[in-house]
Design an enzyme around this catalytic site. Structure first.
Site, PDB file in Angstrom:
ATOM      1  N   ASP A 263       1.546  -5.525   8.196  1.00  0.00           N
ATOM      2  CA  ASP A 263       0.722  -4.214   8.557  1.00  0.00           C
ATOM      3  C   ASP A 263      -0.518  -5.568   8.113  1.00  0.00           C
ATOM      4  O   ASP A 263      -0.770  -5.971   7.184  1.00  0.00           O
ATOM      5  CB  ASP A 263       0.446  -3.122   6.866  1.00  0.00           C
ATOM      6  CG  ASP A 263      -0.354  -2.503   6.691  1.00  0.00           C
ATOM      7  OD1 ASP A 263      -1.588  -2.609   7.030  1.00  0.00           O
ATOM      8  OD2 ASP A 263       0.134  -1.436   6.501  1.00  0.00           O
TER       9      ASP A 263
ATOM     10  N   PHE B 189       0.589  -0.831   0.012  1.00  0.00           N
ATOM     11  CA  PHE B 189       0.314   0.058  -0.193  1.00  0.00           C
ATOM     12  C   PHE B 189       0.944   1.364   0.086  1.00  0.00           C
ATOM     13  O   PHE B 189       1.798   1.182   0.391  1.00  0.00           O
ATOM     14  CB  PHE B 189      -1.185  -0.071   0.794  1.00  0.00           C
ATOM     15  CG  PHE B 189      -1.849   1.133   1.799  1.00  0.00           C
ATOM     16  CD1 PHE B 189      -3.246   1.089   0.396  1.00  0.00           C
ATOM     17  CD2 PHE B 189      -1.873   2.220   1.557  1.00  0.00           C
ATOM     18  CE1 PHE B 189      -4.181   1.674   0.582  1.00  0.00           C
ATOM     19  CE2 PHE B 189      -2.654   2.963   1.889  1.00  0.00           C
ATOM     20  CZ  PHE B 189      -3.702   3.124   1.278  1.00  0.00           C
TER      21      PHE B 189
ATOM     22  N   TYR C 206     -11.070   0.615  11.330  1.00  0.00           N
ATOM     23  CA  TYR C 206     -12.406   0.946   9.501  1.00  0.00           C
ATOM     24  C   TYR C 206     -12.667   0.278   8.917  1.00  0.00           C
ATOM     25  O   TYR C 206     -13.502   0.071   8.349  1.00  0.00           O
ATOM     26  CB  TYR C 206     -12.038   2.103   9.828  1.00  0.00           C
ATOM     27  CG  TYR C 206     -10.885   2.650   8.763  1.00  0.00           C
ATOM     28  CD1 TYR C 206     -10.387   2.183   7.526  1.00  0.00           C
ATOM     29  CD2 TYR C 206      -9.916   3.313   9.002  1.00  0.00           C
ATOM     30  CE1 TYR C 206      -9.406   2.702   6.642  1.00  0.00           C
ATOM     31  CE2 TYR C 206      -8.566   3.977   8.803  1.00  0.00           C
ATOM     32  CZ  TYR C 206      -8.826   3.352   7.965  1.00  0.00           C
ATOM     33  OH  TYR C 206      -7.341   3.695   6.228  1.00  0.00           O
ATOM     34  N   LYS C 207     -11.222  -0.926   8.661  1.00  0.00           N
ATOM     35  CA  LYS C 207     -11.664  -2.145   7.445  1.00  0.00           C
ATOM     36  C   LYS C 207     -13.055  -3.030   8.237  1.00  0.00           C
ATOM     37  O   LYS C 207     -13.823  -2.890   8.753  1.00  0.00           O
ATOM     38  CB  LYS C 207     -10.645  -2.251   7.219  1.00  0.00           C
ATOM     39  CG  LYS C 207      -9.626  -1.172   6.283  1.00  0.00           C
ATOM     40  CD  LYS C 207      -9.064  -1.806   5.489  1.00  0.00           C
ATOM     41  CE  LYS C 207      -8.016   0.196   4.571  1.00  0.00           C
ATOM     42  NZ  LYS C 207      -6.684  -0.690   4.189  1.00  0.00           N
TER      43      LYS C 207
ATOM     44  N   ARG D 226     -12.382  -4.002  -6.963  1.00  0.00           N
ATOM     45  CA  ARG D 226     -12.503  -5.049  -6.447  1.00  0.00           C
ATOM     46  C   ARG D 226     -13.560  -5.025  -5.377  1.00  0.00           C
ATOM     47  O   ARG D 226     -14.598  -3.978  -4.680  1.00  0.00           O
ATOM     48  CB  ARG D 226     -11.576  -3.774  -5.346  1.00  0.00           C
ATOM     49  CG  ARG D 226     -10.332  -4.481  -4.330  1.00  0.00           C
ATOM     50  CD  ARG D 226      -9.673  -4.156  -4.020  1.00  0.00           C
ATOM     51  NE  ARG D 226     -10.381  -2.690  -2.896  1.00  0.00           N
ATOM     52  CZ  ARG D 226      -9.988  -2.246  -2.263  1.00  0.00           C
ATOM     53  NH1 ARG D 226      -8.345  -2.527  -1.404  1.00  0.00           N
ATOM     54  NH2 ARG D 226     -10.139  -1.251  -1.383  1.00  0.00           N
TER      55      ARG D 226
HETATM   56  C1  LIG Z   1      -5.377   1.339   4.217  1.00  0.00           C
HETATM   57  C2  LIG Z   1      -4.338   0.517   4.483  1.00  0.00           C
HETATM   58  C3  LIG Z   1      -4.096   1.321   5.173  1.00  0.00           C
HETATM   59  C4  LIG Z   1      -4.294   2.743   5.184  1.00  0.00           C
HETATM   60  O1  LIG Z   1      -3.670   2.821   6.105  1.00  0.00           O
HETATM   61  P1  LIG Z   1      -4.235   5.478   6.901  1.00  0.00           P
HETATM   62  O2  LIG Z   1      -2.955   5.757   7.632  1.00  0.00           O
HETATM   63  O3  LIG Z   1      -5.215   4.712   8.028  1.00  0.00           O
HETATM   64  O4  LIG Z   1      -4.472   6.225   5.942  1.00  0.00           O
HETATM   65  C5  LIG Z   1      -2.204   1.075   5.733  1.00  0.00           C
HETATM   66  N1  LIG Z   1      -1.521   0.833   4.944  1.00  0.00           N
HETATM   67  C6  LIG Z   1      -2.322  -0.928   4.255  1.00  0.00           C
HETATM   68  C7  LIG Z   1      -2.009  -2.295   3.623  1.00  0.00           C
HETATM   69  C8  LIG Z   1      -3.783  -0.359   3.921  1.00  0.00           C
HETATM   70  O5  LIG Z   1      -4.430  -1.400   3.295  1.00  0.00           O
END
Ligand SMILES: *Cc1c(COP(=O)(O)O)cnc(C)c1O
Length: 418
Positions: free
Chosen positions: A205, A133, A230-231, A379
């Site tokens: 992560d 990400f 939040y996921k 997705r």
């Molecule tokens: C959604 C996601 C993030 C999001 O990071 P935020 O700081 O909450 O915006 C980070 N890493 C991964 C792998 C994600 O899927």
């Protein structure tokens, strides 16, 4: 469905049988989902758990509104980051005292990566995934630039090669178990073991894993982990993230961000920083109490759930989605990019199509909410707690109808968020 092929009937029968086998009605009722929506975007923003509104109402009116500042003590606001951290810990296989909730995943990543690298002095390499990400890649670059380290962007499949060549120079391997675009699942145990064998630490992560599948952080000997609230944890937009630091590192780990709430004696107002013992030194500033207490309420969804069962349902749903796509979308320009092998599949299915964005928009207009990742991936996040096999079939049937009738805009203008 005028355009549905005969196999639709078979798939409908199969969906009914699978739903009867693994009834979801009990946990679906834990969410306030709009009627007639098939929500396949819970890997981006989980839906609202029914437990949240009454708690938030109480937090607003009685706690903040009436009890005011005393709430830090009387409603145990102060302890919430570590208390809620322990609740997340149960979901990701961490014994109490090693998980903290607060700030964003990005902040936690920065803090954890810097701290992990500092525990391996003399090793100049940070390893990340070229397909990670974006925030993970950017922050790895930033930590490296500020600490004089070097970044190696190496796919998980190629980690062994890198470790064989220069394993003794690797400080930290930072990966995600689930590729956020393709849904491919990497083997946390094998990669953690390989990194440890080379003397490196691991930082996982867990944004796309926490709440979707069992993660055995303690059992696998993981060093550091972070993840979103939040996921799949459904904590609400911008919910605080979590940080896990294995107990064996507690004595020596040193967060980059030494805020006052991570001080050993925060109310002593000392001249200089002395870290709190344990995970509490990961605290930074005043926690976002409304979001934190929403997340705490949201996590009650998991109180009596067995993550192995959640995973089994998720695999059944994603497997069925792939099967429906293979049957109903055959010859229509789609290419599944999510592995068919259940051991290599996270909790989402991604399909490649040159008109991904237009198709996702057309689906959303019909109550099928997924998303897309540029340039060409549709997705579909699959949360086993509220989706049924019938929902999955409805989504794929709808997609087939949109494509076969051409009822979509092939090149719509992009919004800021999809
Ligand atoms: C959604 C996601 C993030 C999001 O990071 P935020 O700081 O909450 O915006 C980070 N890493 C991964 C792998 C994600 O899927």
């Amino acid at each position: 469905m005028t355009t549905a092929p005969p196999s639709h009937t078979e798939l409908a029968a199969r969906a009914a049988a699978l739903d009867a086998e693994a009834p979801l009605a009990d946990t679906r009722g834990r969410f306030l989902l709009p009627e007639n929506v098939v929500y396949l975007d819970g890997n981006s923003l989980g839906p609202l758990p029914a437990a949240v509104p009454p708690v938030l109402d109480d937090v607003l009116h009685r706690q903040w509104g009436t009890d005011l500042i005393a709430s830090w003590n009387t409603h145990a606001w102060w302890e919430a980051p570590v208390r809620v951290g322990d609740t997340v810990g149960r979901i990701v296989g961490a014994a109490p005292g090693q998980t903290l909730v607060g700030d964003s995943t990005s902040v936690q990543l920065y803090n954890a990566l810097g701290a992990a690298a500092a525990l391996r002095p003399g090793r100049p390499l940070l390893v990340t995934d070229p397909d990670h990400f974006p925030t993970d890649r950017y922050l790895t670059d930033s930590v490296a630039a500020r600490t004089g380290l070097e970044v190696r962007r190496v796919r998980p499949a190629d980690l062994h090669g890198l470790l064989a060549a220069e394993g003794d120079r690797v400080a930290v391997v930072g990966y995600s178990p689930v590729d956020y675009r393709t849904g491919e699942l990497h083997d946390i145990a094998a990669l953690t073991g390989a990194a440890h064998e080379a003397g490196a630490l691991v930082l996982w992560d867990l944004c796309h894993a926490a709440g979707a599948m069992p993660v055995r952080l303690d059992a696998l000997g993981v060093d550091f982990a972070v993840g979103c609230g939040y996921k799949f944890l459904n904590g609400g937009p911008g919910a605080p993230a979590f940080l896990y630091v294995a107990e064996r590192h507690h004595e020596h780990w040193s967060p980059a961000l030494t805020g006052w709430t991570g001080h050993a004696d925060p109310f002593g107002l000392h001249d200089t920083y002395t870290p709190a013992p344990g995970i509490a030194r990961g605290r930074i500033g005043t926690p976002p109490m409304l979001s934190l207490l929403c997340l705490e309420a949201a996590l009650t969804v998991f109180d009596d759930l067995d993550l192995e069962q959640v995973r089994a349902r998720s695999l059944s749903l994603t497997g069925f989605l792939l099967r429906c796509a293979g049957t109903l979308l055959d010859g229509l320009g789609f290419e599944p990019v999510t592995p068919a092998d259940p051991e290599r599949r996270g909790s989402q299915v991604s399909l490649r199509h040159p008109h991904a964005y237009g198709l996702v928009r057309a689906l959303a207009a019909r109550g099928i909410v997924g998303d897309m990742r540029a340039p060409d991936l549709l997705r579909f996040g699959v949360n086993a707690l509220y989706l049924s096999h019938a929902d999955v079939l409805r989504a794929v049937t709808c997609l087939r109808e949109i494509v076969t009738t051409g009822a979509y805009d092939a090149a719509p203008e992009r919004g800021a968020v999809t």
